[in-house]
Design a protein around this motif. Structure first.
Motif, PDB file in Angstrom:
ATOM      1  N   LEU A  80      21.350  86.032 -18.914  1.00  0.00           N
ATOM      2  CA  LEU A  80      22.182  86.615 -19.097  1.00  0.00           C
ATOM      3  C   LEU A  80      23.056  85.780 -20.331  1.00  0.00           C
ATOM      4  O   LEU A  80      23.135  85.900 -20.681  1.00  0.00           O
ATOM      5  CB  LEU A  80      23.063  87.361 -17.831  1.00  0.00           C
ATOM      6  CG  LEU A  80      22.482  88.391 -17.645  1.00  0.00           C
ATOM      7  CD1 LEU A  80      23.200  88.718 -16.087  1.00  0.00           C
ATOM      8  CD2 LEU A  80      22.350  89.687 -18.172  1.00  0.00           C
ATOM      9  N   ALA A  81      23.434  84.144 -20.032  1.00  0.00           N
ATOM     10  CA  ALA A  81      23.477  83.453 -20.638  1.00  0.00           C
ATOM     11  C   ALA A  81      22.926  83.195 -22.399  1.00  0.00           C
ATOM     12  O   ALA A  81      23.791  82.970 -22.507  1.00  0.00           O
ATOM     13  CB  ALA A  81      23.891  82.182 -20.078  1.00  0.00           C
ATOM     14  N   LYS A 108      27.276  84.844 -20.321  1.00  0.00           N
ATOM     15  CA  LYS A 108      26.984  85.579 -19.112  1.00  0.00           C
ATOM     16  C   LYS A 108      28.067  86.133 -18.936  1.00  0.00           C
ATOM     17  O   LYS A 108      28.586  87.551 -17.984  1.00  0.00           O
ATOM     18  CB  LYS A 108      26.497  84.460 -18.601  1.00  0.00           C
ATOM     19  CG  LYS A 108      27.908  84.275 -18.151  1.00  0.00           C
ATOM     20  CD  LYS A 108      27.304  82.262 -16.669  1.00  0.00           C
ATOM     21  CE  LYS A 108      28.361  81.268 -16.358  1.00  0.00           C
ATOM     22  NZ  LYS A 108      29.746  82.184 -16.185  1.00  0.00           N
ATOM     23  N   ASP A 109      29.634  86.031 -19.620  1.00  0.00           N
ATOM     24  CA  ASP A 109      31.097  87.264 -19.191  1.00  0.00           C
ATOM     25  C   ASP A 109      31.293  87.729 -20.706  1.00  0.00           C
ATOM     26  O   ASP A 109      32.032  88.257 -19.956  1.00  0.00           O
ATOM     27  CB  ASP A 109      31.425  86.587 -19.280  1.00  0.00           C
ATOM     28  CG  ASP A 109      31.077  85.050 -17.948  1.00  0.00           C
ATOM     29  OD1 ASP A 109      32.281  83.834 -18.077  1.00  0.00           O
ATOM     30  OD2 ASP A 109      30.887  85.531 -16.606  1.00  0.00           O
ATOM     31  N   GLY A 110      30.045  88.089 -21.395  1.00  0.00           N
ATOM     32  CA  GLY A 110      30.229  89.671 -22.308  1.00  0.00           C
ATOM     33  C   GLY A 110      30.144  90.899 -22.163  1.00  0.00           C
ATOM     34  O   GLY A 110      29.535  91.096 -20.844  1.00  0.00           O
ATOM     35  N   ALA A 123      26.159  91.198 -21.289  1.00  0.00           N
ATOM     36  CA  ALA A 123      25.445  90.774 -20.361  1.00  0.00           C
ATOM     37  C   ALA A 123      26.193  91.350 -19.165  1.00  0.00           C
ATOM     38  O   ALA A 123      25.837  91.699 -18.082  1.00  0.00           O
ATOM     39  CB  ALA A 123      26.417  89.744 -20.158  1.00  0.00           C
ATOM     40  N   LYS A 124      27.695  91.924 -18.663  1.00  0.00           N
ATOM     41  CA  LYS A 124      28.079  92.594 -17.439  1.00  0.00           C
ATOM     42  C   LYS A 124      27.580  94.175 -17.320  1.00  0.00           C
ATOM     43  O   LYS A 124      26.955  94.323 -16.310  1.00  0.00           O
ATOM     44  CB  LYS A 124      29.293  92.847 -18.074  1.00  0.00           C
ATOM     45  CG  LYS A 124      30.618  92.038 -17.533  1.00  0.00           C
ATOM     46  CD  LYS A 124      32.354  92.399 -18.486  1.00  0.00           C
ATOM     47  CE  LYS A 124      33.044  90.652 -17.790  1.00  0.00           C
ATOM     48  NZ  LYS A 124      34.137  91.633 -18.286  1.00  0.00           N
ATOM     49  N   VAL A 125      26.797  94.846 -18.509  1.00  0.00           N
ATOM     50  CA  VAL A 125      26.199  96.354 -18.482  1.00  0.00           C
ATOM     51  C   VAL A 125      25.165  95.933 -18.050  1.00  0.00           C
ATOM     52  O   VAL A 125      24.077  96.291 -17.070  1.00  0.00           O
ATOM     53  CB  VAL A 125      26.034  96.796 -19.725  1.00  0.00           C
ATOM     54  CG1 VAL A 125      25.183  98.041 -19.488  1.00  0.00           C
ATOM     55  CG2 VAL A 125      27.533  96.925 -20.340  1.00  0.00           C
ATOM     56  N   MET A 126      24.762  94.699 -18.568  1.00  0.00           N
ATOM     57  CA  MET A 126      22.656  94.325 -18.266  1.00  0.00           C
ATOM     58  C   MET A 126      22.944  93.983 -16.852  1.00  0.00           C
ATOM     59  O   MET A 126      21.956  93.741 -16.276  1.00  0.00           O
ATOM     60  CB  MET A 126      22.109  92.967 -18.794  1.00  0.00           C
ATOM     61  CG  MET A 126      20.834  93.208 -18.553  1.00  0.00           C
ATOM     62  SD  MET A 126      20.397  94.390 -19.009  1.00  0.00           S
ATOM     63  CE  MET A 126      19.875  94.399 -20.808  1.00  0.00           C
ATOM     64  N   ARG A 127      24.101  92.992 -16.207  1.00  0.00           N
ATOM     65  CA  ARG A 127      24.164  92.641 -14.751  1.00  0.00           C
ATOM     66  C   ARG A 127      23.898  93.729 -13.982  1.00  0.00           C
ATOM     67  O   ARG A 127      22.648  93.553 -12.618  1.00  0.00           O
ATOM     68  CB  ARG A 127      25.211  91.649 -14.803  1.00  0.00           C
ATOM     69  CG  ARG A 127      25.408  90.950 -12.995  1.00  0.00           C
ATOM     70  CD  ARG A 127      26.212  90.288 -12.885  1.00  0.00           C
ATOM     71  NE  ARG A 127      26.424  88.438 -13.970  1.00  0.00           N
ATOM     72  CZ  ARG A 127      27.135  88.593 -15.104  1.00  0.00           C
ATOM     73  NH1 ARG A 127      27.653  89.922 -15.758  1.00  0.00           N
ATOM     74  NH2 ARG A 127      26.931  87.557 -15.417  1.00  0.00           N
ATOM     75  N   LYS A 128      24.329  95.019 -14.179  1.00  0.00           N
ATOM     76  CA  LYS A 128      24.718  95.869 -12.898  1.00  0.00           C
ATOM     77  C   LYS A 128      23.327  96.028 -12.441  1.00  0.00           C
ATOM     78  O   LYS A 128      22.554  96.732 -11.802  1.00  0.00           O
ATOM     79  CB  LYS A 128      25.527  96.872 -13.788  1.00  0.00           C
ATOM     80  CG  LYS A 128      27.209  96.346 -13.547  1.00  0.00           C
ATOM     81  CD  LYS A 128      28.066  98.007 -13.623  1.00  0.00           C
ATOM     82  CE  LYS A 128      29.650  97.693 -13.378  1.00  0.00           C
ATOM     83  NZ  LYS A 128      30.014  98.788 -13.936  1.00  0.00           N
ATOM     84  N   GLU A 129      22.034  96.408 -14.233  1.00  0.00           N
ATOM     85  CA  GLU A 129      20.984  97.480 -14.420  1.00  0.00           C
ATOM     86  C   GLU A 129      20.796  96.184 -13.556  1.00  0.00           C
ATOM     87  O   GLU A 129      19.288  96.002 -12.543  1.00  0.00           O
ATOM     88  CB  GLU A 129      20.862  97.698 -14.949  1.00  0.00           C
ATOM     89  CG  GLU A 129      19.228  98.098 -16.103  1.00  0.00           C
ATOM     90  CD  GLU A 129      19.706  98.964 -14.895  1.00  0.00           C
ATOM     91  OE1 GLU A 129      20.449 100.084 -14.447  1.00  0.00           O
ATOM     92  OE2 GLU A 129      17.916  99.899 -14.576  1.00  0.00           O
ATOM     93  N   LEU A 130      20.536  95.074 -13.684  1.00  0.00           N
ATOM     94  CA  LEU A 130      19.289  94.024 -12.929  1.00  0.00           C
ATOM     95  C   LEU A 130      19.788  93.786 -11.266  1.00  0.00           C
ATOM     96  O   LEU A 130      18.973  93.447 -10.951  1.00  0.00           O
ATOM     97  CB  LEU A 130      19.299  92.547 -13.757  1.00  0.00           C
ATOM     98  CG  LEU A 130      18.626  92.311 -15.560  1.00  0.00           C
ATOM     99  CD1 LEU A 130      19.434  91.160 -16.190  1.00  0.00           C
ATOM    100  CD2 LEU A 130      17.776  93.128 -15.391  1.00  0.00           C
ATOM    101  N   GLU A 131      20.765  93.688 -11.235  1.00  0.00           N
ATOM    102  CA  GLU A 131      21.073  93.889  -9.565  1.00  0.00           C
ATOM    103  C   GLU A 131      20.394  94.850  -8.921  1.00  0.00           C
ATOM    104  O   GLU A 131      20.017  94.358  -7.747  1.00  0.00           O
ATOM    105  CB  GLU A 131      22.447  92.841 -10.255  1.00  0.00           C
ATOM    106  CG  GLU A 131      23.160  92.167  -9.871  1.00  0.00           C
ATOM    107  CD  GLU A 131      24.797  91.922  -9.800  1.00  0.00           C
ATOM    108  OE1 GLU A 131      25.063  90.968  -9.804  1.00  0.00           O
ATOM    109  OE2 GLU A 131      24.781  93.105  -9.745  1.00  0.00           O
TER     110      GLU A 131
END
Length: 207
Positions: free
Chosen positions: A36-37, A43-45, A48-56
């Motif tokens: 994500l970084a 990683k805080d963009g 990345a926030k949108v992708m983090r939810k999907e990846l988690e």
């Protein structure tokens, strides 16, 4: 011909296996954060926030399926782990979620701590430099009001200049003379006008 059965991985106690699961989850989470970084904005963009939810969400499902499959290859405390898990399924699920939440919290705390470690030395240096400048000003620059009261002389303490009385007398004579000039000026002006008139009359006489 029967295929030989695979031997199970023997684990003495369940906490040891839970620790392995925790380490695997941590490694997967760190890899996710590393990827994500590299996205635009870091990683805080927003990306990345949108992708983090999907990846988690996807990682959670992958871990659940992976750990569910692994229990058929484990033997914990002399028992097949699938039976052991079924007997304590509610407790293990709650514990696993708690461990995951703690891991996320720890990773977030480590990230914030690392960011502070980068900023704080510069902040401390700025404060230290400012304090040093203030200390120098206090030590070496005198106060503007220092000594004003002591150095301020009263009129009676100022000695008269040299030949003071002589200057006063001369000034008095000059003033008196100016008064006489002012007083006699109209008379002198009249005399000058008369002399000019007489001169003009004499000049106009025939030869």
């Amino acid at each position: 011909m029967e295929e030989p059965s695979l031997s199970r991985l023997v684990v003495d106690r369940e906490p040891e296996w839970l620790r392995v699961k925790d380490n695997v989850s941590s490694a997967m989470y760190k890899v996710m954060e590393t990827r994500l970084a590299t996205m635009p904005g870091g990683k805080d963009g927003e990306a990345a926030k949108v992708m983090r939810k999907e990846l988690e969400s996807r990682l959670g499902k992958i871990q659940e399926k992976m750990f569910d499959m692994s229990k058929y290859n484990l033997q914990v405390n002399g028992q097949n782990y699938e039976n052991y898990v079924e007997a304590t399924e509610g407790f293990d699920e709650s514990l696993d979620r708690h461990i995951w939440a703690l891991q996320v919290e720890r990773t977030d705390w480590e990230s914030k701590t690392a960011e502070k470690r980068k900023r704080w030395p510069e902040m401390f240096y700025g404060v230290e430099e400012d304090l040093e400048m203030r200390r120098t000003d206090v030590e070496w620059l005198p106060d503007e009001n220092d000594g004003k009261e002591e150095n301020k002389l009263q009129p009676k303490d100022i000695p008269p200049p040299e030949r003071h009385e002589e200057v006063k007398e001369t000034f008095k004579v000059v003033v008196d003379n100016l008064a006489e000039v002012v007083k006699s000026a109209p008379i002198q002006l009249q005399r000058a006008q008369r002399a000019q008139t007489v001169r003009e009359e004499i000049s106009s006489l025939p030869p």
